[in-house]
Design a protein around this motif. Structure first.
Motif, PDB file in Angstrom:
ATOM      1  N   LEU A 168     -20.353  -3.760  22.803  1.00 19.50           N
ATOM      2  CA  LEU A 168     -20.185  -3.071  24.089  1.00 19.50           C
ATOM      3  C   LEU A 168     -21.099  -4.010  25.026  1.00 19.50           C
ATOM      4  O   LEU A 168     -20.457  -3.791  26.202  1.00 19.50           O
ATOM      5  N   THR A 193     -22.889  -1.527  19.011  1.00 18.45           N
ATOM      6  CA  THR A 193     -21.509  -0.751  19.132  1.00 18.45           C
ATOM      7  C   THR A 193     -20.380  -1.495  19.495  1.00 18.45           C
ATOM      8  O   THR A 193     -20.348  -2.379  20.449  1.00 18.45           O
ATOM      9  N   CYS A 197     -14.153   1.370  24.699  1.00 15.98           N
ATOM     10  CA  CYS A 197     -14.199   2.377  25.654  1.00 15.98           C
ATOM     11  C   CYS A 197     -14.298   1.964  26.894  1.00 15.98           C
ATOM     12  O   CYS A 197     -14.292   2.715  27.717  1.00 15.98           O
ATOM     13  N   ALA A 199     -17.049   0.373  28.233  1.00 13.34           N
ATOM     14  CA  ALA A 199     -18.185   0.631  28.295  1.00 13.34           C
ATOM     15  C   ALA A 199     -18.505   1.681  29.313  1.00 13.34           C
ATOM     16  O   ALA A 199     -19.135   1.691  30.167  1.00 13.34           O
ATOM     17  N   LEU A 200     -18.019   2.849  28.983  1.00 14.04           N
ATOM     18  CA  LEU A 200     -17.825   3.881  29.505  1.00 14.04           C
ATOM     19  C   LEU A 200     -19.190   4.658  30.027  1.00 14.04           C
ATOM     20  O   LEU A 200     -19.461   4.985  31.463  1.00 14.04           O
ATOM     21  N   CYS A 201     -20.163   4.756  29.145  1.00 10.89           N
ATOM     22  CA  CYS A 201     -21.225   5.327  29.596  1.00 10.89           C
ATOM     23  C   CYS A 201     -22.098   4.482  30.529  1.00 10.89           C
ATOM     24  O   CYS A 201     -22.651   5.150  31.394  1.00 10.89           O
ATOM     25  N   PRO A 202     -22.381   3.349  30.059  1.00  8.33           N
ATOM     26  CA  PRO A 202     -23.102   2.323  30.890  1.00  8.33           C
ATOM     27  C   PRO A 202     -22.542   2.270  32.229  1.00  8.33           C
ATOM     28  O   PRO A 202     -23.286   2.317  33.314  1.00  8.33           O
ATOM     29  N   CYS A 208     -25.724   4.160  25.700  1.00  5.24           N
ATOM     30  CA  CYS A 208     -24.361   4.448  24.702  1.00  5.24           C
ATOM     31  C   CYS A 208     -24.846   5.106  23.539  1.00  5.24           C
ATOM     32  O   CYS A 208     -26.075   4.555  23.323  1.00  5.24           O
ATOM     33  N   TYR A 209     -24.376   5.937  22.842  1.00  3.49           N
ATOM     34  CA  TYR A 209     -24.635   6.482  21.692  1.00  3.49           C
ATOM     35  C   TYR A 209     -23.941   6.303  20.605  1.00  3.49           C
ATOM     36  O   TYR A 209     -23.880   6.615  19.501  1.00  3.49           O
ATOM     37  N   ALA A 210     -23.084   5.013  20.875  1.00  6.46           N
ATOM     38  CA  ALA A 210     -22.395   4.460  19.526  1.00  6.46           C
ATOM     39  C   ALA A 210     -20.998   5.259  18.793  1.00  6.46           C
ATOM     40  O   ALA A 210     -20.957   5.144  17.754  1.00  6.46           O
ATOM     41  N   CYS A 211     -20.331   5.841  19.950  1.00  3.87           N
ATOM     42  CA  CYS A 211     -19.241   6.417  19.375  1.00  3.87           C
ATOM     43  C   CYS A 211     -18.124   5.654  18.885  1.00  3.87           C
ATOM     44  O   CYS A 211     -17.144   6.269  18.000  1.00  3.87           O
ATOM     45  N   TYR A 212     -18.185   4.470  19.134  1.00  5.96           N
ATOM     46  CA  TYR A 212     -17.041   3.736  18.589  1.00  5.96           C
ATOM     47  C   TYR A 212     -17.404   2.845  17.353  1.00  5.96           C
ATOM     48  O   TYR A 212     -16.875   1.793  16.831  1.00  5.96           O
TER      49      TYR A 212
HETATM   50  S1  SF4 Z   1     -21.155   6.560  23.718  1.00  4.33           S
HETATM   51 FE1  SF4 Z   1     -19.151   5.963  23.315  1.00  4.33          FE
HETATM   52  S2  SF4 Z   1     -18.081   6.242  25.264  1.00  4.33           S
HETATM   53 FE2  SF4 Z   1     -20.225   5.883  25.405  1.00  4.33          FE
HETATM   54  S3  SF4 Z   1     -20.396   3.582  26.183  1.00  4.33           S
HETATM   55 FE3  SF4 Z   1     -20.963   4.285  23.773  1.00  4.33          FE
HETATM   56  S4  SF4 Z   1     -18.891   3.707  22.447  1.00  4.33           S
HETATM   57 FE4  SF4 Z   1     -18.643   3.942  24.811  1.00  4.33          FE
END
Ligand code: SF4
Ligand code: SF4
Length: 261
Positions: A168, A193, A197, A199-202, A208-212
């Motif tokens: 990411l 991660t 996405c 880099a949606l959250c940043p 990022c909490y690693a959803c990918y």
């Molecule tokens: S938590 Fe998920 S949506 Fe948010 S930056 Fe990380 S991978 Fe992307």
């Protein structure tokens, strides 16, 4: 794969999951209508298609395996599917429900259920690839519309897509976003991660909490030490790593940075 160009027969199957990744299909909106011209979707219970004819060109599978019946069903799906593609963290890695693998099954079944004798479960929640061969894995919790459009377009052209395994952090750099760990001291999981996405959250100033899921060539121990350096307690570090992908070796890091044996 040649016959896949001629309106492949498609099924979408569900195992233990929250249905969020199947919803990515329904959220395609107008794209789903145009895909329905290219694909013959014969089984997709959530959308009302229930044709149980078995031989399928592409089987999309959501969810992890939790029971002996699940294990039998996925073997049957594999046997009758030309391509089997897992969608989402549950199917690719066991997902949130694999957190139960950390505890002993008898212990949590006795502690949670009034009538534990009625609980029919395997000892652990496991990803599809531990049971049958998988042709492609689409990571995410949930997967997103862009991933799905790319995947279906590739399949329609008779090819499996390129697997995106960059970190990411690379996506943040490409988008010229300030690093939230460097500038704000946020415990961002971006260095571990995979991108997917955008880099949606940043991009909203959040870590990022690693959803990918895990990227390639990652160093969890180093990131755990960095989290210690920005002030996280051992339990907080543990919780950062043991969330959606607790079942993945890459995320099985102890608070002091030693990999589980
Ligand atoms: S938590 Fe998920 S949506 Fe948010 S930056 Fe990380 S991978 Fe992307
Ligand atoms: S990967 Fe996440 S969104 Fe998809 S089914 Fe599992 S829990 Fe739901």
């Amino acid at each position: 794969m040649g016959d896949l160009l001629q309106r492949p027969r498609v099924a979408v199957h569900k195992f233990s999951s929250c249905d969020g990744c199947q919803l990515a299909f329904l959220n395609l909106g107008e794209d789903l209508l145009s895909f329905s011209q290219q694909l013959d979707i014969i089984f997709f219970a959530e959308a009302g298609m229930m044709d149980t004819a078995q031989d399928i060109d592409i089987a999309f599978v959501e969810g992890s395996i939790s029971t002996a019946k699940d294990a039998q069903r996925i073997r049957n799906i594999r046997e009758h599917s030309h391509y089997l593609i897992t969608i989402g963290a549950c199917a690719t890695a066991g997902g949130l429900q694999a957190l139960r693998n950390i505890a002993k099954t008898d212990d949590w079944v006795q502690a949670i259920y009034t009538n534990p004798e009625h609980i029919d479960t395997l000892d652990k929640a496991s990803p599809i690839r531990e049971h049958v061969a998988v042709d492609f894995e689409l990571w995410g919790c949930p997967i997103n519309k862009q991933q799905l459009i790319g995947l279906i377009n590739n399949l329609s052209l008779g090819a499996l897509p390129f697997e995106e395994t960059d970190k990411l952090c690379m996506q943040c750099k490409r988008q010229q976003q300030a690093c939230v760990m460097v500038t704000k001291g946020s415990p961002c999981m971006g260095p571990l991660t995979r991108t997917g996405c955008g880099a949606l959250c940043p991009s909203f100033g959040r870590d990022c909490y690693a959803c990918y899921g895990p990227a390639e060539n990652i160093n969890g121990e180093a990131l755990a030490r960095r989290f210690e350096g920005i002030g996280l307690l051992p339990e907080q570090i543990h919780n950062r790593f043991h969330a959606i992908y607790s079942n993945e070796a890459a995320f099985q890091i102890s608070p002091i940075g030693n990999k589980k044996s």
